[in-house]
Write an enzyme that holds these catalytic residues in place. Structure first.
Site, PDB file in Angstrom:
ATOM      1  N   ASP A  39       0.868  -1.184   0.000  1.00 44.44           N
ATOM      2  CA  ASP A  39       0.000   0.000   0.000  1.00 44.44           C
ATOM      3  C   ASP A  39       0.908   1.238   0.000  1.00 44.44           C
ATOM      4  O   ASP A  39       2.129   1.126   0.175  1.00 44.44           O
ATOM      5  CB  ASP A  39      -0.854  -0.083   1.281  1.00 44.44           C
ATOM      6  CG  ASP A  39      -1.919   0.996   1.364  1.00 44.44           C
ATOM      7  OD1 ASP A  39      -2.263   1.582   0.330  1.00 44.44           O
ATOM      8  OD2 ASP A  39      -2.403   1.227   2.495  1.00 44.44           O
ATOM      9  N   ASP A  54      -9.133   3.956  -1.763  1.00 44.64           N
ATOM     10  CA  ASP A  54     -10.062   4.314  -0.689  1.00 44.64           C
ATOM     11  C   ASP A  54     -11.369   4.891  -1.224  1.00 44.64           C
ATOM     12  O   ASP A  54     -11.577   6.105  -1.243  1.00 44.64           O
ATOM     13  CB  ASP A  54      -9.386   5.324   0.247  1.00 44.64           C
ATOM     14  CG  ASP A  54      -8.176   4.710   0.931  1.00 44.64           C
ATOM     15  OD1 ASP A  54      -8.019   3.473   0.864  1.00 44.64           O
ATOM     16  OD2 ASP A  54      -7.391   5.468   1.526  1.00 44.64           O
TER      17      ASP A  54
HETATM   18  C1  NOJ Z   1      -4.638   3.198   2.845  1.00 47.88           C
HETATM   19  C2  NOJ Z   1      -5.239   2.063   2.099  1.00 47.88           C
HETATM   20  O1  NOJ Z   1      -5.802   2.501   0.905  1.00 47.88           O
HETATM   21  C3  NOJ Z   1      -6.239   1.343   2.963  1.00 47.88           C
HETATM   22  O2  NOJ Z   1      -6.795   0.284   2.263  1.00 47.88           O
HETATM   23  C4  NOJ Z   1      -5.549   0.875   4.223  1.00 47.88           C
HETATM   24  O3  NOJ Z   1      -6.484   0.251   5.070  1.00 47.88           O
HETATM   25  C5  NOJ Z   1      -4.902   2.045   4.950  1.00 47.88           C
HETATM   26  N1  NOJ Z   1      -4.003   2.715   4.055  1.00 47.88           N
HETATM   27  C6  NOJ Z   1      -4.136   1.600   6.189  1.00 47.88           C
HETATM   28  O4  NOJ Z   1      -3.111   0.750   5.842  1.00 47.88           O
END
Ligand code: NOJ
Length: 709
Positions: A377, A453
């Site tokens: 990520d 997200d």
């Molecule tokens: C951003 C990511 O897009 C999300 O999926 C993740 O849960 C958070 N970072 C925390 O790692």
């Protein structure tokens, strides 16, 4: 000028280069002075000119964005080229944008921007940049499909205009009938901030020719391990080992199949990736063994920002090997991310990648086992205190390249080094599974991508379809969106509809933000749980078909999830459709994406073809458009006449438990009474298929007889 466009870029593209030397010589031209023979006025004009020049120059030699200054040590630069596509009205591709499948004209908006960014709560139906970038644009008309691949990893903008934009079909026909119709044309302008012009024209002529031509340059989709096509259960975060055990057991109690449980950043010790929180995850191997006994897997997150902490081995080793990206002044580049102060390994350096890969060996990554896989990520890279939440463009990489030049490639290299690490830990035997958020052309070779997200809103559910279709057109077939929506809290109806849609998208994972209430599939009442079970079982029953489609993507560069026009290239009415799509050439999917839906409008294409509703086998002659009444259990799926779909219909706990189960072939005859299909099968996890250890059956039904070869 587009408001967010770097002034220097547009200046230098659209006007001849300005440089201080030539503007000085212009000023020295006596002819230009002769106009200003009134004293006083001359000074005023000069002042005005100086001011203008200053404005022109601002952002050319250094540029300030909020509190950040880009020093531009090499001065202003940009490259650009215009392409005219006579005869084309429909263009696609250039992911990643939260927009419709068919690209819009950008005369009245910013151009489509390709610049990998960690965007907080992204907007929909928008040309703004998101987490990944593939500079491949496709154009399609009834005669031909073609592609333009602009191989440049710097910040890139794509401006699209057309001579038919805004005209209705009726208006266009009228114009044509009156003899005044000009040939429709789309114009595409590519602009990149640095680098060279390196462009490939892919001439098709068929959609599958373009896919192959593009794959010959960037590679095809990696063949995923079989399990990774099952259902993935994620949230930020499963808190501790007991939580993991309970969630895992919940699936069995409610008789729901699933393959993978995920751990987000809190599992690591203070966001020091490759470690485990000693209180919450004290015995990772016990936990992984428990999961393994259920024939399931786990994924843990490993992000590329490394906590600056001299007692953290990963950090001190990278520092001592001099593998961090540098600032323009030659120090290790540091920024702010989840662990606090963090540095960024230079994944463009092959030695760094080799070292990173070696960190996934079982003796290096303590507590890991062969059923642990990885999630990358924040690899845009995300820098919380950097310009636009990313890295300064004047940071310096291996070989002296500026970050500006390689920005959109960083995520691909993180993904690559991680995937190679998983291969390496198995001595080259096992196929990896790695999910990435940032990507570039070629990322398909290293695993899966998700759309970042999103939010628990109906429009986000809806846009997951065109977002994945665009990725598929650009070679990245293994794509999905967070089921349920990452931010916010989905009402039970939205959650259910998201499961129903997600079950027919290639990467099928539920995920949720840290602050959201729990939403495991059994938490919204029995009716919802039963309906989610139905659709999970459908996903699992179709795994042999999914796997065969992925094999075809791997071998022949065919997108797994494809726009209708790929299968029906002469049916103009499909060219802008993105609420329904094809899975392979055999299934048409039209998920319900509206709240309180009573009906959905289905279009079944293909003159002289027939389709079957997979739930009740009702047949429909095509082409046909109709309203289908829907209830909460409806997931409109149609099998194309002439196709044979392999399934495994026995419900099980996980895909691994289905290995020895029998296949059922669903034979849907065309109007001539014939059908064809295929099935790829191997051990599901090694590279042995490359040594011919696989079965690839072609089925054929004709004159009342089913044969296979
Ligand atoms: C951003 C990511 O897009 C999300 O999926 C993740 O849960 C958070 N970072 C925390 O790692």
């Amino acid at each position: 000028m587009h408001p967010s466009f770097p002034s220097s870029l547009e200046e230098s593209l659209l006007t001849p280069r300005l440089c201080s030397a030539c503007s000085d010589s212009e000023k020295a031209d006596p002819a230009s002075e002769s106009h200003n023979d009134i004293p006083g006025e001359e000074e005023a004009v000069k002042e005005e000119e100086d001011k203008k020049e200053e404005e022109n120059d601002s952002g050319m030699w250094d540029e300030t964005f909020k509190t950040h200054t880009d020093s531009k040590p090499n001065g202003p630069s940009s490259v650009g080229l215009d392409f005219s596509l006579p005869g084309f009205e429909h263009v696609y591709g250039i992911p990643e944008h939260a927009d419709n499948l068919r690209l819009r004209t950008t005369e009245n908006t910013d151009p489509y921007r390709l610049y990998n960014l960690d965007v907080f709560q992204y907007e929909l139906y928008n040309t703004m940049a998101l987490y990944g970038a593939v500079p491949l644009l496709l154009a399609h008309n009834i005669q031909r499909t073609l592609g333009i691949f602009w191989l440049n990893a710097a910040e890139t903008w794509v401006d699209i205009s057309s001579n038919t934009a805004g005209k209705t079909l009726f208006g266009k026909m009228l114009q044509y009938m009156q003899g005044g119709g000009e040939t429709p044309q789309t114009d595409v302008r590519w602009m990149s901030e640095s680098g060279i012009i390196d462009v490939f024209l892919l001439l098709g002529p068929s959609p599958s020719d373009v896919f192959k031509q593009y794959a010959s340059l960037t590679g095809t989709q990696a063949l995923p391990p079989y399990f990774s096509l099952g259902y993935h259960q994620c949230r930020w975060n499963y808190n501790d080992e007991e939580d993991v055990r309970n969630v895992d057991a919940g699936f069995d109690e409610h008789d729901l199949p699933y393959d993978v449980i995920w751990l987000d950043i809190e599992h690591a010790d203070g966001k020091r990736y490759f470690t485990w929180d000693p209180n919450k995850f004290p015995t990772p191997k016990n936990m992984l063994t428990g999961i393994k006994e259920k024939r399931r897997k786990m994924v843990a997150i490993v992000d590329p920002h490394i906590k600056v902490d001299s007692s953290y081995r990963i950090h001190s080793e990278i520092r001592s090997r001099n593998f961090y990206i540098k600032t323009k002044d030659g120090n290790d580049y540091e920024g702010w991310c989840w662990p606090g102060s963090a540095a960024y390994p230079d994944f463009t350096n092959p030695d760094m990648r080799t070292w990173w890969s070696s960190m996934f060996s079982y003796d290096q990554y303590e507590g890991s086992m062969d059923n642990l896989f990885v999630w990358n990520d924040m690899n845009e890279p995300s820098v919380f205190n950097g310009p636009e939440v990313t890295m300064h463009k004047d940071a310096v990489h291996w070989g002296g390249w500026e970050h500006r030049d390689v920005h959109n490639l960083y995520g691909l290299y993180v993904h690559r080094a991680t995937a190679e690490g998983l291969i390496h830990r198995s001595g080259g035997k096992e196929r990896p599974f790695v999910l990435t958020r940032a990507f570039f052309a070629g990322s398909q070779r290293y695993g899966a991508v998700w759309t970042g997200d999103n939010a628990a809103e109906w429009d986000h559910l809806k846009i997951s379809i065109p977002m994945c279709l665009s990725l598929g057109l650009a070679g990245i077939s293994f794509c999905g969106a967070d089921v349920g929506g990452f931010f916010k809290n989905p009402e039970p109806e939205l959650l259910l509809r998201w499961y129903q849609a997600g079950a027919y998208q290639p990467f099928f994972r539920a995920h949720a933000h840290l602050d959201t209430p729990r939403r495991e599939p059994w938490l919204h009442g029995e009716t919802n749980t039963n309906l989610i079970r139905d659709v999970l079982r459908e996903r699992y029953a179709l795994l042999p078909y999914w796997y065969t489609l992925f094999y075809n993507a791997h071998r022949d560069a065919e997108p797994v999830m494809r726009p209708l026009w790929v299968e029906f290239p002469t049916d103009v009415s499909t060219f802008a459709m993105d609420d329904q799509y094809m899975l392979g050439s055999g299934l048409l999917i039209h998920p319900v994406t509206e709240a309180n839906a009573r009906e959905v409008q289905i279009y079944l294409p293909g003159a002289g073809e027939v389709w079957y509703d997979v739930h009740n086998y009702q047949s429909y002659k095509a082409p046909q458009k109709f309203y289908l009444p829907v209830t909460m259990s409806s997931v409109p799926v149609y099998q194309r006449g002439g196709s044979i779909i392999p399934r495994k219909d026995r419900p099980r706990r996980s895909s691994d438990c289905m290995q020895a189960d029998p296949f059922t072939l669903y034979v849907a005859l065309d109007l001539q009474g014939n059908a064809q299909g295929e099935l790829f099968l191997d051990d599901g996890h090694t590279f042995n298929y490359q040594q011919n250890e696989f079965v690839y059956r072609k089925f054929s039904y004709s004159q009342g007889q089913l044969t296979s070869r």
